[in-house]
Design a protein around this motif. Structure first.
Motif, PDB file in Angstrom:
ATOM      1  N   GLU A  87      16.237  44.489  79.909  1.00 16.37           N
ATOM      2  CA  GLU A  87      15.994  45.053  78.597  1.00 16.37           C
ATOM      3  C   GLU A  87      17.463  44.506  77.756  1.00 16.37           C
ATOM      4  N   PHE A  88      18.451  44.095  78.484  1.00 18.92           N
ATOM      5  CA  PHE A  88      19.723  43.862  77.905  1.00 18.92           C
ATOM      6  C   PHE A  88      19.751  42.309  77.714  1.00 18.92           C
ATOM      7  N   VAL A  89      19.121  41.598  78.554  1.00 19.54           N
ATOM      8  CA  VAL A  89      19.108  40.281  78.511  1.00 19.54           C
ATOM      9  C   VAL A  89      18.192  39.443  78.056  1.00 19.54           C
ATOM     10  N   GLU A  90      16.927  40.009  78.063  1.00 21.81           N
ATOM     11  CA  GLU A  90      15.835  39.266  77.247  1.00 21.81           C
ATOM     12  C   GLU A  90      16.098  38.810  75.879  1.00 21.81           C
ATOM     13  N   ARG A  91      15.334  37.736  75.450  1.00 21.00           N
ATOM     14  CA  ARG A  91      15.446  37.241  74.330  1.00 21.00           C
ATOM     15  C   ARG A  91      14.592  38.491  73.050  1.00 21.00           C
TER      16      ARG A  91
ATOM     17  N   SER B 203       8.730  37.936  81.061  1.00 24.83           N
ATOM     18  CA  SER B 203       8.257  38.209  79.504  1.00 24.83           C
ATOM     19  C   SER B 203       8.048  37.027  78.922  1.00 24.83           C
ATOM     20  N   PRO B 204       7.186  36.956  77.830  1.00 22.21           N
ATOM     21  CA  PRO B 204       6.582  35.995  77.056  1.00 22.21           C
ATOM     22  C   PRO B 204       7.431  34.857  76.855  1.00 22.21           C
ATOM     23  N   ASP B 205       8.689  35.076  76.278  1.00 20.73           N
ATOM     24  CA  ASP B 205       9.672  34.041  76.171  1.00 20.73           C
ATOM     25  C   ASP B 205      10.148  33.326  77.415  1.00 20.73           C
ATOM     26  N   ARG B 206      10.051  34.174  78.483  1.00 23.44           N
ATOM     27  CA  ARG B 206      10.438  33.379  79.900  1.00 23.44           C
ATOM     28  C   ARG B 206       9.345  32.466  80.191  1.00 23.44           C
ATOM     29  N   LEU B 207       8.097  32.909  80.024  1.00 25.03           N
ATOM     30  CA  LEU B 207       7.086  31.995  80.334  1.00 25.03           C
ATOM     31  C   LEU B 207       7.162  30.613  79.695  1.00 25.03           C
ATOM     32  N   GLU B 208       7.613  30.607  78.511  1.00 25.15           N
ATOM     33  CA  GLU B 208       7.673  29.358  77.887  1.00 25.15           C
ATOM     34  C   GLU B 208       8.743  28.662  78.772  1.00 25.15           C
ATOM     35  N   ARG B 209       9.843  29.139  79.162  1.00 25.23           N
ATOM     36  CA  ARG B 209      10.853  28.421  79.920  1.00 25.23           C
ATOM     37  C   ARG B 209      10.426  27.870  81.118  1.00 25.23           C
TER      38      ARG B 209
ATOM     39  N   ASP C 160      17.824  61.316  73.747  1.00 28.58           N
ATOM     40  CA  ASP C 160      16.722  61.259  73.473  1.00 28.58           C
ATOM     41  C   ASP C 160      15.762  60.853  74.260  1.00 28.58           C
ATOM     42  N   VAL C 161      14.662  61.535  74.114  1.00 31.01           N
ATOM     43  CA  VAL C 161      13.514  60.891  75.331  1.00 31.01           C
ATOM     44  C   VAL C 161      12.293  60.256  74.525  1.00 31.01           C
ATOM     45  N   VAL C 162      12.036  59.177  75.013  1.00 30.70           N
ATOM     46  CA  VAL C 162      10.937  58.456  74.145  1.00 30.70           C
ATOM     47  C   VAL C 162       9.944  58.258  75.113  1.00 30.70           C
ATOM     48  N   ARG C 163       8.450  58.579  74.907  1.00 24.13           N
ATOM     49  CA  ARG C 163       7.311  58.353  75.663  1.00 24.13           C
ATOM     50  C   ARG C 163       6.435  57.179  74.973  1.00 24.13           C
ATOM     51  N   VAL C 164       6.215  56.257  76.061  1.00 24.85           N
ATOM     52  CA  VAL C 164       5.451  55.115  75.513  1.00 24.85           C
ATOM     53  C   VAL C 164       4.265  54.747  76.116  1.00 24.85           C
ATOM     54  N   ALA C 165       3.091  54.834  75.666  1.00 25.52           N
ATOM     55  CA  ALA C 165       1.753  54.600  76.444  1.00 25.52           C
ATOM     56  C   ALA C 165       1.296  53.238  76.238  1.00 25.52           C
ATOM     57  N   ILE C 166       0.958  52.584  77.592  1.00 22.36           N
ATOM     58  CA  ILE C 166       0.613  51.204  77.457  1.00 22.36           C
ATOM     59  C   ILE C 166      -0.475  50.962  78.136  1.00 22.36           C
ATOM     60  N   GLU C 167      -1.476  49.634  77.910  1.00 24.70           N
ATOM     61  CA  GLU C 167      -2.536  49.182  78.777  1.00 24.70           C
ATOM     62  C   GLU C 167      -2.046  48.162  79.611  1.00 24.70           C
ATOM     63  N   LEU C 168      -2.548  48.261  80.836  1.00 24.00           N
ATOM     64  CA  LEU C 168      -2.262  46.997  81.622  1.00 24.00           C
ATOM     65  C   LEU C 168      -3.402  46.242  81.720  1.00 24.00           C
TER      66      LEU C 168
ATOM     67  N   PRO D 139      14.019  42.276  73.766  1.00 28.10           N
ATOM     68  CA  PRO D 139      14.281  43.664  74.657  1.00 28.10           C
ATOM     69  C   PRO D 139      12.988  44.407  74.351  1.00 28.10           C
ATOM     70  N   LEU D 140      12.710  45.124  75.454  1.00 33.03           N
ATOM     71  CA  LEU D 140      11.466  46.214  75.508  1.00 33.03           C
ATOM     72  C   LEU D 140      10.264  45.316  74.938  1.00 33.03           C
ATOM     73  N   TRP D 141       9.954  44.369  75.328  1.00 33.25           N
ATOM     74  CA  TRP D 141       8.940  43.680  74.897  1.00 33.25           C
ATOM     75  C   TRP D 141       7.424  44.388  75.307  1.00 33.25           C
ATOM     76  N   ARG D 142       7.425  44.686  76.485  1.00 34.03           N
ATOM     77  CA  ARG D 142       6.264  45.331  76.758  1.00 34.03           C
ATOM     78  C   ARG D 142       5.841  46.486  75.903  1.00 34.03           C
ATOM     79  N   GLU D 143       6.686  47.489  75.754  1.00 32.29           N
ATOM     80  CA  GLU D 143       6.619  48.591  75.022  1.00 32.29           C
ATOM     81  C   GLU D 143       6.004  48.175  73.702  1.00 32.29           C
ATOM     82  N   ARG D 144       6.736  47.032  72.929  1.00 33.45           N
ATOM     83  CA  ARG D 144       6.557  46.684  71.557  1.00 33.45           C
ATOM     84  C   ARG D 144       5.260  45.740  71.306  1.00 33.45           C
ATOM     85  N   SER D 145       4.884  45.209  72.523  1.00 37.33           N
ATOM     86  CA  SER D 145       3.667  44.406  72.490  1.00 37.33           C
ATOM     87  C   SER D 145       2.553  44.976  72.878  1.00 37.33           C
ATOM     88  N   LEU D 146       2.482  46.109  73.914  1.00 35.52           N
ATOM     89  CA  LEU D 146       1.347  46.630  74.429  1.00 35.52           C
ATOM     90  C   LEU D 146       1.211  48.146  74.146  1.00 35.52           C
ATOM     91  N   ALA D 147       2.241  48.696  73.580  1.00 31.17           N
ATOM     92  CA  ALA D 147       2.181  50.295  73.336  1.00 31.17           C
ATOM     93  C   ALA D 147       0.763  50.611  72.562  1.00 31.17           C
TER      94      ALA D 147
END
Length: 291
Positions: free
Chosen positions: A38-42, A265-271, A69-77, A44-52
């Motif tokens: 989450e600190f080094v990805e182009r 992550s998606p940008d890493r698949l491009e690599r 602060d405590v944040v809950r994110v629900a996602i679908e796999l 960060p938190l791409w799962r939460e942002r794209s799948l929430a």
């Protein structure tokens, strides 16, 4: 690191050394792999942002004296499974102090990562990265990009095996995974799409199962990835310095490692795709030269 090599302690008796690029994988896997991406990805938190499918605030808490602060994110796999991620984020620096990932295939308490005594903005002298000096430590060399990948043979689920020798002259993609890895499942659709993009190319794509505790064959049959599975890939992953999952390696037609990465992550698949194109270019050049 001395600028060329990195070292990592494995338990109490093994000292591993590898090229710096490979050593970074080892360090991230052994330290805070649950957070470091989450600190080094182009993105960060791409799962939460794209799948929430749901995001909400829970009751605040304190970690190491830091109000959070405590944040809950629900996602679908994949396969319609659901999961929730709970991030505990410090109000002072907005960095995570704790995370909990609960899915249908994890233990009831889920997978929990906690950072304690986190300090930022520190100067890191070179002495921090000096390798241990124990003369009796076992030294395990791993493969870096540009090195020849050692010969390997892995079994197929239904019998038989696949070896690096029979894949000589082809570009090979190895996707290290297992059934209980949440990131493997969340990235599966993108990984499958990448494999489909390469179906008509001279590329051999394999899912390499490692550290399995579930039923990989049943999972594979239900999700039907567009590439075959290989089993018992732990030693190969260790030699490639991909000690965790998901991990991806791209091997060129001459057996040289072109690319490797922990995380997917998606940008890493491009690599990965960029490395595949490089390998295909090498293969085309070799075929032209042989005519």
């Amino acid at each position: 690191t001395d600028g060329e090599q990195a070292w990592s302690r494995e338990g109490d008796s093994v000292l591993e050394t590898a090229p710096v690029g490979a050593g970074a994988n080892r360090l991230s896997a052994r330290a805070v792999y649950g957070y470091l991406p989450e600190f080094v990805e182009r993105e960060p938190l791409w799962r939460e942002r794209s799948l929430a499918t749901e995001v909400g605030l829970l009751e605040s808490t304190t970690v190491d004296g830091e109000p959070c602060d405590v944040v809950r994110v629900a996602i679908e796999l994949d396969r319609g499974e659901t999961s929730e991620i709970v991030w505990t984020i410090a109000r002072t620096d907005r960095l995570p102090r704790r995370g909990r990932w609960v899915a249908e295939f994890t233990a009831p308490e889920g997978m929990v990562f906690t950072l304690t005594d986190l300090r930022t903005g520190l100067e890191l002298p070179r002495s921090f990265f000096a390798p241990p000096t124990e003369p009796d430590a076992e030294r395990v060399a791993t493969v870096g990009v540009g090195d020849v990948v050692p010969a390997w043979t892995l079994p197929r689920p239904g019998g038989g095996s696949v070896s690096s020798e029979e894949l000589s002259g082809q570009v090979v993609v190895l996707d290290f995974w297992n059934t209980w890895c949440p990131t493997c499942r969340s990235i599966a659709p993108a990984t499958h799409e990448l494999a489909r993009r390469l179906e008509e190319r001279a590329v051999r794509f394999f899912g390499v199962n490692i550290f399995e505790t579930g039923d990989p064959v049943a999972y594979w049959e239900e999700t039907a990835p567009p590439y075959p599975m290989l089993l018992e890939g732990e030693e190969l992953g260790r030699r490639l310095d991909l000690p965790w999952q998901p991990g991806i390696a791209v091997v060129g037609p001459d057996g040289i490692l072109l690319h490797k990465q922990l995380g997917a992550s998606p940008d890493r698949l491009e690599r990965v795709l960029e490395a595949v194109e490089k390998g295909l270019s090498q293969r085309s050049g070799a075929n032209t030269a042989s005519r």
